[in-house]
Write a protein that holds these residues in place. Structure first.
Motif, PDB file in Angstrom:
ATOM      1  N   SER A 176      -0.687 120.143  -2.894  1.00  0.00           N
ATOM      2  CA  SER A 176      -0.726 121.342  -2.068  1.00  0.00           C
ATOM      3  C   SER A 176      -1.901 122.234  -2.451  1.00  0.00           C
ATOM      4  O   SER A 176      -2.579 122.802  -1.586  1.00  0.00           O
ATOM      5  CB  SER A 176       0.595 122.106  -2.205  1.00  0.00           C
ATOM      6  OG  SER A 176       0.547 123.329  -1.502  1.00  0.00           O
TER       7      SER A 176
ATOM      8  N   TYR B 178      -2.372 117.078   1.492  1.00  0.00           N
ATOM      9  CA  TYR B 178      -1.076 117.074   2.176  1.00  0.00           C
ATOM     10  C   TYR B 178      -0.415 115.699   2.083  1.00  0.00           C
ATOM     11  O   TYR B 178       0.809 115.596   1.879  1.00  0.00           O
ATOM     12  CB  TYR B 178      -1.255 117.475   3.638  1.00  0.00           C
ATOM     13  CG  TYR B 178      -1.411 118.962   3.841  1.00  0.00           C
ATOM     14  CD1 TYR B 178      -0.393 119.839   3.490  1.00  0.00           C
ATOM     15  CD2 TYR B 178      -2.572 119.489   4.377  1.00  0.00           C
ATOM     16  CE1 TYR B 178      -0.530 121.210   3.675  1.00  0.00           C
ATOM     17  CE2 TYR B 178      -2.722 120.858   4.573  1.00  0.00           C
ATOM     18  CZ  TYR B 178      -1.695 121.713   4.218  1.00  0.00           C
ATOM     19  OH  TYR B 178      -1.838 123.058   4.396  1.00  0.00           O
TER      20      TYR B 178
ATOM     21  N   LEU C 124       7.322 126.432  11.685  1.00  0.00           N
ATOM     22  CA  LEU C 124       8.651 126.297  11.104  1.00  0.00           C
ATOM     23  C   LEU C 124       9.617 125.666  12.104  1.00  0.00           C
ATOM     24  O   LEU C 124       9.710 126.078  13.248  1.00  0.00           O
ATOM     25  CB  LEU C 124       9.168 127.679  10.681  1.00  0.00           C
ATOM     26  CG  LEU C 124      10.345 127.724   9.715  1.00  0.00           C
ATOM     27  CD1 LEU C 124       9.983 127.055   8.397  1.00  0.00           C
ATOM     28  CD2 LEU C 124      10.774 129.168   9.463  1.00  0.00           C
TER      29      LEU C 124
ATOM     30  N   GLU D 226       9.305 120.289  10.327  1.00  0.00           N
ATOM     31  CA  GLU D 226      10.425 119.627   9.660  1.00  0.00           C
ATOM     32  C   GLU D 226      11.032 118.546  10.546  1.00  0.00           C
ATOM     33  O   GLU D 226      11.335 117.437  10.088  1.00  0.00           O
ATOM     34  CB  GLU D 226      11.502 120.658   9.283  1.00  0.00           C
ATOM     35  CG  GLU D 226      11.137 121.548   8.127  1.00  0.00           C
ATOM     36  CD  GLU D 226      10.271 122.725   8.533  1.00  0.00           C
ATOM     37  OE1 GLU D 226       9.830 122.764   9.704  1.00  0.00           O
ATOM     38  OE2 GLU D 226      10.011 123.598   7.690  1.00  0.00           O
TER      39      GLU D 226
ATOM     40  N   ARG E 269       7.982 120.863   2.203  1.00  0.00           N
ATOM     41  CA  ARG E 269       7.764 122.179   2.810  1.00  0.00           C
ATOM     42  C   ARG E 269       7.834 123.292   1.770  1.00  0.00           C
ATOM     43  O   ARG E 269       7.159 124.326   1.907  1.00  0.00           O
ATOM     44  CB  ARG E 269       8.793 122.409   3.920  1.00  0.00           C
ATOM     45  CG  ARG E 269       8.552 121.555   5.125  1.00  0.00           C
ATOM     46  CD  ARG E 269       7.246 121.912   5.815  1.00  0.00           C
ATOM     47  NE  ARG E 269       7.417 123.036   6.711  1.00  0.00           N
ATOM     48  CZ  ARG E 269       6.428 123.684   7.306  1.00  0.00           C
ATOM     49  NH1 ARG E 269       5.178 123.326   7.048  1.00  0.00           N
ATOM     50  NH2 ARG E 269       6.661 124.688   8.120  1.00  0.00           N
TER      51      ARG E 269
ATOM     52  N   THR F 220       4.336 123.165   0.025  1.00  0.00           N
ATOM     53  CA  THR F 220       3.171 123.403   0.887  1.00  0.00           C
ATOM     54  C   THR F 220       3.304 124.651   1.757  1.00  0.00           C
ATOM     55  O   THR F 220       2.299 125.104   2.325  1.00  0.00           O
ATOM     56  CB  THR F 220       2.928 122.199   1.813  1.00  0.00           C
ATOM     57  OG1 THR F 220       4.087 121.989   2.639  1.00  0.00           O
ATOM     58  CG2 THR F 220       2.625 120.953   1.006  1.00  0.00           C
ATOM     59  N   PHE F 221       4.499 125.213   1.871  1.00  0.00           N
ATOM     60  CA  PHE F 221       4.688 126.358   2.767  1.00  0.00           C
ATOM     61  C   PHE F 221       5.301 127.561   2.061  1.00  0.00           C
ATOM     62  O   PHE F 221       4.764 128.669   2.110  1.00  0.00           O
ATOM     63  CB  PHE F 221       5.542 125.943   3.968  1.00  0.00           C
ATOM     64  CG  PHE F 221       5.815 127.064   4.943  1.00  0.00           C
ATOM     65  CD1 PHE F 221       4.788 127.557   5.732  1.00  0.00           C
ATOM     66  CD2 PHE F 221       7.079 127.614   5.064  1.00  0.00           C
ATOM     67  CE1 PHE F 221       5.027 128.603   6.626  1.00  0.00           C
ATOM     68  CE2 PHE F 221       7.320 128.642   5.951  1.00  0.00           C
ATOM     69  CZ  PHE F 221       6.299 129.137   6.742  1.00  0.00           C
ATOM     70  N   TRP F 222       6.420 127.342   1.363  1.00  0.00           N
ATOM     71  CA  TRP F 222       7.133 128.478   0.794  1.00  0.00           C
ATOM     72  C   TRP F 222       6.553 128.945  -0.542  1.00  0.00           C
ATOM     73  O   TRP F 222       6.330 130.144  -0.729  1.00  0.00           O
ATOM     74  CB  TRP F 222       8.623 128.126   0.626  1.00  0.00           C
ATOM     75  CG  TRP F 222       9.318 127.900   1.932  1.00  0.00           C
ATOM     76  CD1 TRP F 222       9.741 126.715   2.452  1.00  0.00           C
ATOM     77  CD2 TRP F 222       9.658 128.893   2.906  1.00  0.00           C
ATOM     78  NE1 TRP F 222      10.320 126.890   3.681  1.00  0.00           N
ATOM     79  CE2 TRP F 222      10.288 128.221   3.988  1.00  0.00           C
ATOM     80  CE3 TRP F 222       9.496 130.276   2.980  1.00  0.00           C
ATOM     81  CZ2 TRP F 222      10.736 128.891   5.110  1.00  0.00           C
ATOM     82  CZ3 TRP F 222       9.949 130.950   4.110  1.00  0.00           C
ATOM     83  CH2 TRP F 222      10.565 130.260   5.154  1.00  0.00           C
TER      84      TRP F 222
END
Length: 778
Positions: free
Chosen positions: A519, A685, A725, A729, A754, A757-759
């Motif tokens: 990430s 990724y 979002l 997923e 996720r 890489t996102f939260w």
């Protein structure tokens, strides 16, 4: 047909079908369906609720309730007889309608009792009530009769009927002749019968006849001749006529259209923010009253608008009498159009000065009077006590409407000549289709008018103020949420036997650290993909921090929006103009998309994973899929409207990015750096996704992992939700399970991917964002 060219007004239609009756019918039927469904699905809870309702079993209280029940029953019979006699004397059609509704109610009640007997159990005990001394059928028939009689305008009998029926129902529940749920179901069933008859047969119109209207107008001093229909729909009719002075416009609003404005405006209030819609009236009567008060405000501001001559109550209807404004529309003004537009902006400023926003400015709405003054044709959408955003939207609507007639440069000159110099800073940012009236939006669709106006209004440095948010929910968001909800239900049905907690507990932390490292690589790759296309020198470290800051913005914006906006701001701070910054970011995005599509095609050919189907297939099938995709694209391009839409969307982007793409192609070092950054970003990724799978003892071939990630990334990039979002997923989970990963492991791997890489990058991105702001880098 009179010489005026309109349709001669006749006495109003005797029978109408009210939209509100349809809404009530659907609501009542839905309520009845919910009660029946709850009774069938949760019989124990319904039976428990029924037992909690007390009944009277001992004397003398039971005797007292029995006497009250007899009295209320006699009162109900008296009310029914009175309503029938009144209808026979004054509304014979309503009497026939009520009798038909009562008979229908009897039939439906009898059928409901038979169904309850056949179903047995809680349906018979609770909904239809005890078989001994049951009161279901008479209740349904009584409600159906009263609803079918249409007592809306018979207030003299409406309240007594309600109290008599309510007293009888209360006594029935207290004595045990009816259950509480059965009473509600019987009332709803009777309402369905009565409303259905009312909707099929229609009801008496509340609109006064032409003779009645002329008589009331004569009492107010307005003597008109024959009337003609100019506009007519449910609950509203606009008539035209003439008196001794000149033409007269008469608007009649009656209760038959009740409910229509509520539905339309409720939808608008849900979609747009309160600052855009203000406080709209939710009834046609309120619209008419607001139009009259707006005309008074406009007259106080010295702006020519239709003059209000009278506002009269004629029975249940409201009548607005106006003297229409005469003049030449802006679209027919010819050489005088530019001067007329400048005068219109000056008039609009005077309206805004007294707190009035017009709300629906179009070219036809602007009238040039014979004496050279400019006014507005009508104030139907006017909003008193308007906020600043509503006034700015007025300015934007008139600017675009005028530009469609005189051109963008002349419209901007008229805006400044009309007193808007300097131009309000948010006006260029509000030049967007959603901010325009529907007719203006349709007129400029497919043209470059908005872009021309925006360029003409921006300052020398091209700076544009941030656009205020207009919509709460766009149609795209609503469709996405609906689709996501359906997908969630489908997913929940598949995961009902999966223990996610157990899967997460056995995760390998070392592989999760590898995923986190992958990430981190993505932000370095994003920085390397941007730097080669910028004409000034940028620091790799600071540019990487900017890319990391976008992780914070993706929590509140769609994935592409926040990323692009922050990069443009960063490049502005680095010394570029808005146009140059936007072009640099655009060329970076184009290169990223092109390289990603090429990579997806290569991976699809190598592994059999294609954008159309996430499953392992022979390479020949992949070729067929690609050929099919090319054929579909060719068919779409062959359709003229689609081709024009693609050209209008892609041409500005290509025009901005092509020079810098060609410049980068002539410098191998810059091109290699950009391609290396794009590959590094995608590799990060892919590494994160592969490591997340390994953490839960699952694995796929590398080309398959790359294909699954690229497809899910494409899905997420077009999703309007923050960070894609839900869409990402769902795409990842569908791709992994389709390629053979067990559902439990796939879900756990997607959650881990996720998170890393996102939260997790979001709080770090916020720290980077704050740091860059303090250094004035963004």
């Amino acid at each position: 047909m009179s010489g005026g060219g309109g349709e001669t007004a006749h006495p109003p239609v005797t029978r109408v079908r009210r939209p509100n009756d349809l809404v009530q019918l659907l609501t009542t039927a839905a309520g009845l369906g919910v009660i029946v469904l709850l009774t069938l699905q949760t019989p124990d809870a319904v039976a428990t609720l029924d037992r909690t309702v007390p009944t009277v079993v001992r004397d003398p209280l039971r005797a007292l309730f029995s006497l009250a029940s007899v009295v209320s029953s006699l009162a109900t019979l008296a009310v029914l007889l009175t309503v029938a006699v009144d209808a026979a004397r004054h509304r014979r059609a309503a009497l026939a309608q009520a009798l038909v509704a009562g008979v229908l109610g009897l039939g439906l009640g009898a059928v409901a009792e038979r169904i309850g007997d056949a179903a047995g159990g809680v349906v018979a005990d609770v909904l239809t009530g005890p078989r001994t001394d049951a009161a279901l059928v008479p209740v349904v028939a009584t409600i159906a009769f009263l609803v079918g009689a249409d007592l809306q305008r018979r207030r003299r009998w409406r309240q007594p009927s309600r109290w008599a029926v309510l007293a009888g129902l209360a006594c029935g529940v207290a004595l045990g002749n009816l259950t509480l749920q059965g009473t509600v179901a019987a009332v709803l069933l009777g309402g369905v019968a009565g409303l259905a008859v009312r909707l099929v047969a229609g009801v008496s119109s509340a609109r006064p006849s032409d003779d009645v209207i002329r008589t009331e107008l004569a009492r107010a001093g307005v003597v008109v001749d024959a009337l003609e229909v100019a506009e007519q729909h449910a609950g509203l009719v606009r008539l035209t006529g003439a008196d001794a002075t000149g033409p007269v416009c008469i608007t009649v609003v009656d209760p038959d259209g009740r409910g229509l404005p509520l539905v339309r405006r409720a939808g608008r209030m849900l979609r747009f923010r309160a600052a855009v819609v203000g406080r709209p009236s939710l009834s046609q009567r309120g619209d008419l009253e607001r139009e009259a008060s707006s005309a008074a405000l406009a007259a106080a501001a010295g702006v020519p608008v239709p003059a209000v001559m009278a506002l009269l109550a004629v029975g249940p209807a409201l009548v607005l009498v106006e003297r229409p404004l005469t003049g030449t529309p802006l679209t027919e003004a010819g050489e005088r159009a530019a001067d007329a537009l400048a005068a219109a902006f000056a008039a609009l400023r005077r309206l805004h000065a007294v707190g009035l926003a017009h709300g629906a400015l179009t070219p036809d709405c602007v009238l040039l009077e014979p004496d050279g003054t400019v006014g507005f044709r009508d104030l139907r959408a006017a909003q008193p006590a308007a906020g600043e955003l509503q006034r700015e939207l007025d300015t934007v609507a008139l600017l675009v409407a005028g530009a469609a007639v005189v051109g963008s440069d002349a419209a901007v000159a008229a805006l400044r000549a009309g007193g808007a110099d300097p131009v309000p800073p948010r006006v260029p940012a509000l030049l967007q289709p959603v901010a325009l009236p529907s007719s203006v939006r349709r007129a400029v669709r497919g043209t470059g008018l908005l872009g021309e106006l925006r360029r003409a209004l921006t300052g020398p440095d091209g700076t544009v103020a941030a656009a205020p948010r207009l919509e709460r929910f766009s149609p795209r968001v609503i469709l996405t949420v609906a689709a996501s909800t359906v997908a969630a239900f489908l997913l929940a049905s598949q995961l009902s036997q999966v223990s996610i907690v157990d899967e997460l507990r056995r995760a390998d932390p070392l592989w999760l650290l590898v995923a986190l490292g992958g990430s981190a690589l993505t932000y370095v790759g994003a920085a390397l993909a941007l730097i080669p296309f910028v004409p000034v020198a940028l620091s790799l470290g600071r540019t990487t921090l900017v890319q990391l800051s976008t992780a914070w913005l993706t929590l509140v914006t769609p994935p592409t929006v926040g990323h692009v906006g922050l990069n443009i701001r960063y490049l502005q701070r680095a010394g570029l103009t808005v146009g140059a910054a936007a072009a640099s970011v655009a060329v970076s995005q184009v290169a990223t998309v092109a390289a990603t599509v090429l990579l997806l095609l290569v991976v699809g050919w190598a592994s059999g994973v294609s954008t159309a189907r996430l499953s392992l297939v022979p390479s020949g099938d992949v070729l067929l899929v690609l050929l099919g995709a090319v054929a579909v694209v060719g068919l779409l391009v062959a359709i003229a409207p689609v081709r024009r839409l693609l050209i209008s969307r892609l041409e500005p982007l290509v025009r901005q990015s092509l020079p810098q793409l060609l410049a980068a192609a002539t410098e191998p070092r810059r091109l290699a750096t950009a391609l290396g950054g794009i590959l590094l970003q995608n590799a990060g990724y892919v590494l994160a996704l592969a490591a997340s799978l390994r953490a839960f003892d699952a694995s796929l071939a590398l080309p398959t992992v790359i294909g699954v990630y690229l497809v899910s990334s494409a899905v997420g990039s077009v999703a309007p939700t923050p960070g894609g979002l839900g869409a990402v997923e769902a795409a990842l989970l569908g791709g992994l399970t389709a390629t053979g990963v067990p559902v439990a492991a796939a879900l756990a791997a997607v959650l881990a991917f996720r998170v890393v890489t996102f939260w997790l990058p979001a709080p770090v991105g916020w720290l980077a964002f704050v740091h860059l702001q303090r250094r004035h880098a963004i």
